[in-house]
Design an enzyme around this catalytic site. Structure first.
Site, PDB file in Angstrom:
ATOM      1  CE1 TYR A 156      -3.795  -0.839  -2.590  1.00 40.27           C
ATOM      2  CE2 TYR A 156      -2.548  -2.412  -3.919  1.00 40.27           C
ATOM      3  CZ  TYR A 156      -2.586  -1.405  -2.971  1.00 40.27           C
ATOM      4  OH  TYR A 156      -1.426  -0.943  -2.411  1.00 40.27           O
TER       5      TYR A 156
ATOM      6  CB  SER B 279      -3.095   2.872  -0.390  1.00 44.12           C
ATOM      7  OG  SER B 279      -1.697   2.972  -0.329  1.00 44.12           O
TER       8      SER B 279
ATOM      9  CG  ASP C 125      -1.206   8.147   5.330  1.00 43.99           C
ATOM     10  OD1 ASP C 125      -0.177   7.441   5.399  1.00 43.99           O
ATOM     11  OD2 ASP C 125      -2.095   7.961   4.487  1.00 43.99           O
TER      12      ASP C 125
ATOM     13  CG  HIS D 146      -1.649   4.253   4.567  1.00 44.67           C
ATOM     14  ND1 HIS D 146      -1.830   5.259   3.643  1.00 44.67           N
ATOM     15  CD2 HIS D 146      -1.571   3.103   3.842  1.00 44.67           C
ATOM     16  CE1 HIS D 146      -1.854   4.746   2.432  1.00 44.67           C
ATOM     17  NE2 HIS D 146      -1.703   3.439   2.521  1.00 44.67           N
TER      18      HIS D 146
END
Length: 707
Positions: free
Chosen positions: A479, A559, A643, A678
């Site tokens: 991430y 993301s 989203d 999302h």
């Protein structure tokens, strides 16, 4: 690579290609996406074309037609993978076990969630005492035919009579709030709309909540959200009668979140300009204060009020403490005294219950928990956990005698433990029965030197006895941003990889929160390239140490992690065979113009902020770094039509340009989910479908047949 030739302006940008039946060996025919070469923006003297600007209009007929045609191509490809159905069947089999949430007490009732196995949404149950009979309190599965409506608790009244319920539809961040009477399960007339990022902070016969003004019709999922406000709602009254409690007309791009202390004495407003840095305003409700006091000025540090004691606030913060600490603060002046000083490890979270304070630390990305007496501040014990992993649930009510916490790791399905506060004794309360043998697998942690020598922690999970010959199918996930810590957790989906002799690698990159604020700052703004360098170094390490090879490696992230994958696959397309950028921030020049994207400027900077910020973003923006004639890895972009966190235009534009410039036989596809957002609240059926498609795509493109 073949493409249909289309009239330039047909359907304002798209006419469908005629679908061809083909074998897996034939080149893929992608839809030809119209490019409007007249559209461009100028940033500090640099002109940047934006030919796919029309795809930002998610409700237009042209965009909808483009989505339909792209999904036809993607599903046509996936449907021809011979073992796709086999993978989905196996996923469904191992997914089908009861999953429980930790119980928590509200008055005389205990609440918990349970998914029988394949239910689209978990059902909320309640019972009188721990020995009572469980009854359904709320079943979200009955709120929609396809399981795309979610519902959960936003807050309980302090007399335990009422529960505020937040309802989200089709994965959108927009929320409605309803109220239920706990004892009777009766839904009251209260219905609040246009909430986003809000809880219900109860006080007397109502609660405080956060909302935006109603957006324009057709702009609900894309328009920038401005002027977040705090209102007070009295039970039984219409929303139009709610009292405006807090707003800031001078700063339209700030979030405001209300909380009340358990004794209802203090109303606290948490303000932020984005995802990092807070400002705290406080009103002493017991004293009859008419105005708020700004206790902590923003936005250089993060402050979070945990509880209050004898007129002081217990604050979790990083002012003068990059690894965070706990302090008692005067609600009038903000003057602080240490309650738990900073330690070498990051203080990840804090909760209170039963007159105790529970401090959760990260030591090399695994959880440690310490118990302190709230009255004296004395450390009473370090709590023994089942092993190295992740634990959550350390908080409750002031009169609690026990807590229920969860523990999980990569090979330890999430189990629930009962903790006696007085004795410190933990006992297993519930353990899931998953159709796999944890004893057959192992996890080890390695520290990989990045480009500048920084040691990057990486967890590697695989079958015991793995032979290091460079052939293991490997998924590298990370991430790297927003101060978020990526800790060990069990994944049912990853069992597909592990039981086929593969490796799951999870890297803790800079930009995350694993080692406190310094680790976070080392991967944000002008230092964002450190995050990509960390990820690249880990991929190279996996090949060098013969865990895998670049022909057997996939990289994955969602993301901000989707940005990570997009950046790395454009900087080093040779390094992996497969790429999975999910719901990614891929247009770094325009992200701040949609919904709540402006809140990420504190993390990334903005193309309009300064020449330096523009140059930095333009230098790694995945959409703008794609180069014509380059052979990119097999890519499956995933996004969803609802989203409204990272709007799908990011993925749409990236897919269109990738398909145009890509040279080679690797498929570059986009999978666009409908009635989903999302990620939060996605129904089980859609999750299984998506995971089956990803694993099928991965195995097929590395030339591996799963068993």
């Amino acid at each position: 690579m073949n493409r249909c030739l289309l009239p330039a302006m047909a359907l304002i940008g798209l006419v469908a290609c005629q679908e061809k039946k083909s074998s897996m060996n034939e080149p893929i025919t992608y839809p030809q996406t119209y490019r409007d070469t007249t559209v461009a923006d100028e940033y500090f003297g640099t002109k940047v074309p934006d030919p796919y600007r029309w795809l930002e209009n998610d409700t237009s007929a042209a965009t909808k037609a483009w989505v339909t045609e792209e999904n036809k191509v993607t599903q046509g490809y996936l449907s021809r993978i011979p073992f796709r159905d086999q993978i989905r069947k196996r996923l469904e089999e191992i997914w089908n076990y009861p999953k429980y949430g930790s119980p928590f007490r509200i008055g005389e009732y205990y609440f918990f969630s349970k998914n029988d196995g394949l239910q689209n949404q978990a059902v909320i149950y309640f019972q009188k005492g721990l020995d009572g009979k469980p009854e359904v309190f709320l079943d979200p599965n009955g709120l929609s035919k396809d399981g795309t409506v979610t519902a959960g608790f936003s807050g309980f009244s302090n007399d335990h009579r009422y529960a505020a319920i937040g309802v989200n539809r089709a994965g959108s961040d927009w929320q409605e709030m309803e109220v239920m009477e706990v004892a009777t399960r009766k839904k009251l007339s209260d219905n609040l709309k246009w909430l986003k990022f809000s809880g219900a902070a109860w006080h007397k016969n109502g609660f405080y909540y956060s909302r935006y003004d109603e957006p324009g019709k057709g702009q609900e999922l894309s328009a920038a959200n401005r002027f977040h406000k705090i209102y007070y709602h009295v039970l039984g009254t219409p929303q139009s009668a709610d009292e405006l409690v807090f707003e800031d007309k001078a700063h339209p791009l700030r979030y405001f979140f209300a909380q009340t202390t358990e004794d209802e004495r203090f109303l606290i407003i948490n303000s932020s300009e984005g995802t990092d840095g807070t400002e705290i305003w406080v009103k002493d409700l017991a004293s009859g204060d008419k105005t708020f006091t700004r206790v902590f000025e923003g936005f250089k540090h993060n402050y979070s009020v945990v509880d209050n004691r004898e007129g002081k606030l217990l604050v979790h913060h990083n002012q003068g403490a990059p690894n965070y600490k706990l302090s008692l603060a005067d609600p009038k002046t903000g003057a602080m005294t240490d309650f738990v000083p900073e330690k070498p490890e990051k203080l990840e979270g804090t909760g209170t219950a039963g007159g105790k304070v529970f401090a959760t630390y990260l030591k090399d990305v695994t959880t440690q928990v310490f118990q302190y007496d709230f009255a004296s501040g004395k450390q009473e014990r370090k709590i023994e956990l089942p092993g190295l992993g992740t634990s959550a649930g350390w908080g409750g009510n002031r009169d609690d005698k026990q807590l229920f916490y969860s523990f999980t790791s990569f090979v330890y399905p999430s189990a629930i433990f009962r903790y006696d506060i007085a004795s410190g004794k933990s006992t297993l309360f519930r353990s899931p029965e998953v159709k796999f043998d944890p004893a057959a697998y192992e996890t080890k942690q390695v520290f990989v030197p990045s480009k500048d020598g920084t040691k990057v922690p990486v967890f590697l999970t695989y079958k015991k006895g793995l032979k290091l010959d460079g052939t293991a199918p490997t998924l590298l996930y990370a991430y790297g941003g927003f101060n978020i810590s990526l800790t060990p957790a069990f994944s049912t989906s990853n069992l597909i990889l592990l039981e086929n002799g593969g490796i799951y690698a999870q890297a803790n990159l800079r930009g995350g929160g694993e080692y406190g604020e310094e680790w976070h700052k080392a991967g944000m703004l002008g230092k964002k390239q450190n995050v990509f360098d960390d990820f690249i170094a880990v991929a190279e390490y996996l090949e060098k140490e013969k865990y895998t090879s670049r022909d057997r490696l996939a990289i994955s992230g969602g993301s901000n992690g989707g940005l990570l994958v997009g950046a790395v696959m454009t900087q080093r397309p040779d390094l992996m065979k497969v790429a999975f950028p999910a719901v990614g921030v891929l247009d770094m020049l325009r992200f701040h113009k949609f919904t709540v994207g402006w809140g990420w400027v504190v993390e990334y900077g903005s193309s309009e902020q300064s020449k330096e910020s523009f140059a930095n973003l333009y230098g790694y923006s995945p959409l703008h770094r794609l180069k014509e004639g380059t052979s990119y890895p097999a890519t499956l972009i995933t996004t969803a039509d609802h989203d409204d966190r990272v709007v799908p235009a990011h993925s749409f534009k990236f897919a269109a340009e990738l398909q145009r410039v890509h040279k080679g036989s690797n498929p570059v596809l986009i999978r666009i989910e409908t009635s989903a957002g999302h990620g939060a609240g996605k129904p089980t059926s859609k999750i299984i479908d998506e995971q089956a498609d990803k694993w099928a795509f991965f195995f097929y493109n590395i030339g591996f047949t799963p068993q």
